[in-house]
Scaffold this motif. Sequence first.
Motif, PDB file in Angstrom:
ATOM      1  N   ASP A  85       0.829  -1.212   0.000  1.00 28.02           N
ATOM      2  CA  ASP A  85       0.000   0.000   0.000  1.00 28.02           C
ATOM      3  C   ASP A  85       0.862   1.261   0.000  1.00 28.02           C
ATOM      4  OD1 ASP A  85      -2.352  -1.485  -0.001  1.00 28.02           O
ATOM      5  OD2 ASP A  85      -2.527  -1.443   2.183  1.00 28.02           O
ATOM      6  N   LEU A  86       1.904   1.274   0.839  1.00 26.64           N
ATOM      7  CA  LEU A  86       2.773   2.456   0.885  1.00 26.64           C
ATOM      8  C   LEU A  86       3.564   2.592  -0.408  1.00 26.64           C
ATOM      9  CD1 LEU A  86       4.063   2.383   4.578  1.00 26.64           C
ATOM     10  CD2 LEU A  86       2.107   3.620   3.619  1.00 26.64           C
TER      11      LEU A  86
ATOM     12  N   ASP B 159       1.290   4.121  -2.881  1.00 31.43           N
ATOM     13  CA  ASP B 159       1.189   5.566  -2.632  1.00 31.43           C
ATOM     14  C   ASP B 159       2.414   6.291  -3.180  1.00 31.43           C
ATOM     15  OD1 ASP B 159      -1.244   5.423  -1.348  1.00 31.43           O
ATOM     16  OD2 ASP B 159      -0.462   5.912   0.645  1.00 31.43           O
ATOM     17  N   HIS B 160       3.592   5.728  -2.958  1.00 28.64           N
ATOM     18  CA  HIS B 160       4.815   6.367  -3.453  1.00 28.64           C
ATOM     19  C   HIS B 160       4.807   6.441  -4.975  1.00 28.64           C
ATOM     20  CE1 HIS B 160       7.055   5.351   0.527  1.00 28.64           C
ATOM     21  NE2 HIS B 160       6.444   6.521   0.585  1.00 28.64           N
TER      22      HIS B 160
ATOM     23  N   VAL C 245       2.144   6.746  -6.807  1.00 28.60           N
ATOM     24  CA  VAL C 245       1.213   7.829  -7.145  1.00 28.60           C
ATOM     25  C   VAL C 245       1.896   9.183  -6.959  1.00 28.60           C
ATOM     26  CG1 VAL C 245      -0.940   8.993  -6.486  1.00 28.60           C
ATOM     27  CG2 VAL C 245      -0.870   6.495  -6.666  1.00 28.60           C
ATOM     28  N   LEU C 246       2.618   9.350  -5.857  1.00 26.70           N
ATOM     29  CA  LEU C 246       3.332  10.614  -5.628  1.00 26.70           C
ATOM     30  C   LEU C 246       4.336  10.879  -6.747  1.00 26.70           C
ATOM     31  CD1 LEU C 246       3.836  10.319  -1.775  1.00 26.70           C
ATOM     32  CD2 LEU C 246       2.480  12.069  -2.949  1.00 26.70           C
TER      33      LEU C 246
ATOM     34  N   TYR D 229      -2.513  14.616  -1.830  1.00 23.82           N
ATOM     35  CA  TYR D 229      -2.153  13.196  -1.786  1.00 23.82           C
ATOM     36  C   TYR D 229      -1.093  12.944  -0.716  1.00 23.82           C
ATOM     37  CZ  TYR D 229      -2.182   8.416  -3.243  1.00 23.82           C
ATOM     38  OH  TYR D 229      -2.350   7.058  -3.237  1.00 23.82           O
ATOM     39  N   THR D 230      -0.208  13.899  -0.513  1.00 21.95           N
ATOM     40  CA  THR D 230       0.810  13.765   0.536  1.00 21.95           C
ATOM     41  C   THR D 230       0.144  13.633   1.898  1.00 21.95           C
ATOM     42  OG1 THR D 230       2.494  14.952  -0.722  1.00 21.95           O
ATOM     43  CG2 THR D 230       2.734  14.956   1.663  1.00 21.95           C
TER      44      THR D 230
ATOM     45  N   HIS E 249      -2.837  12.478   2.568  1.00 23.66           N
ATOM     46  CA  HIS E 249      -3.436  11.137   2.605  1.00 23.66           C
ATOM     47  C   HIS E 249      -2.358  10.086   2.878  1.00 23.66           C
ATOM     48  CE1 HIS E 249      -4.996   7.344   1.015  1.00 23.66           C
ATOM     49  NE2 HIS E 249      -3.960   7.346   0.214  1.00 23.66           N
ATOM     50  N   HIS E 250      -1.278  10.168   2.145  1.00 20.24           N
ATOM     51  CA  HIS E 250      -0.202   9.175   2.265  1.00 20.24           C
ATOM     52  C   HIS E 250       0.439   9.220   3.646  1.00 20.24           C
ATOM     53  CE1 HIS E 250       3.413   6.913   1.753  1.00 20.24           C
ATOM     54  NE2 HIS E 250       4.150   8.001   1.909  1.00 20.24           N
TER      55      HIS E 250
ATOM     56  N   ALA F 194      -1.684   7.518   6.223  1.00 15.39           N
ATOM     57  CA  ALA F 194      -1.642   6.054   6.086  1.00 15.39           C
ATOM     58  C   ALA F 194      -0.311   5.504   6.595  1.00 15.39           C
ATOM     59  CB  ALA F 194      -1.860   5.665   4.627  1.00 15.39           C
ATOM     60  N   GLU F 195       0.762   6.182   6.255  1.00 18.34           N
ATOM     61  CA  GLU F 195       2.090   5.723   6.664  1.00 18.34           C
ATOM     62  C   GLU F 195       2.235   5.805   8.188  1.00 18.34           C
ATOM     63  OE1 GLU F 195       5.591   6.569   4.025  1.00 18.34           O
ATOM     64  OE2 GLU F 195       6.042   7.885   5.714  1.00 18.34           O
TER      65      GLU F 195
END
Length: 144
Positions: free
Chosen positions: A21-22, A25-26, A28-29, A58-59, A61-62, A65-66
């Motif tokens: 998941d992380l 996300d990375h 996507v970033l 998005y940051t 959000h990420h 989650a992180e």
Amino acid sequence: MDSMQMDAIQWSRWMSVGNDDLDADHRVLIAIVNKLFDEANRQDPALIEAILDELIAYTRHHFAAEEACMLRANYPTFASHKALHDSLTRQVEAYRDSFRANREGITGEEVFIFCADWLGQHILKEDTRFGEYAATGEPQAAVG
């Protein structure tokens, strides 16, 4: 012709933190920042600002989650990593605000380079340490 050498950010397995998941996300970033690599996008100040806004959203959000993953893993340096997240968020927000106030004075290339460096510092210097901890249960020494 611009003499600045720029390359789009390429995902590689050494960026992986070992959490799908992380890592997603990375990716996507990276994709968001790479929108600024496109020359047509870099010529449009309104689009640059929209990309910066997307990166900030998005940051947030990420990072949430992180941080949840870090808490679940009892990450021993959670507090300092969370403080770093807060600082990184403020950095990109301040940069967006500077760009908004001075659209003609900051080039799209400069925005891309700032964002690429900002993202690289986060993923490569900090998150890979968490990935090592999550995989081994052992804190990793700080790099740089």
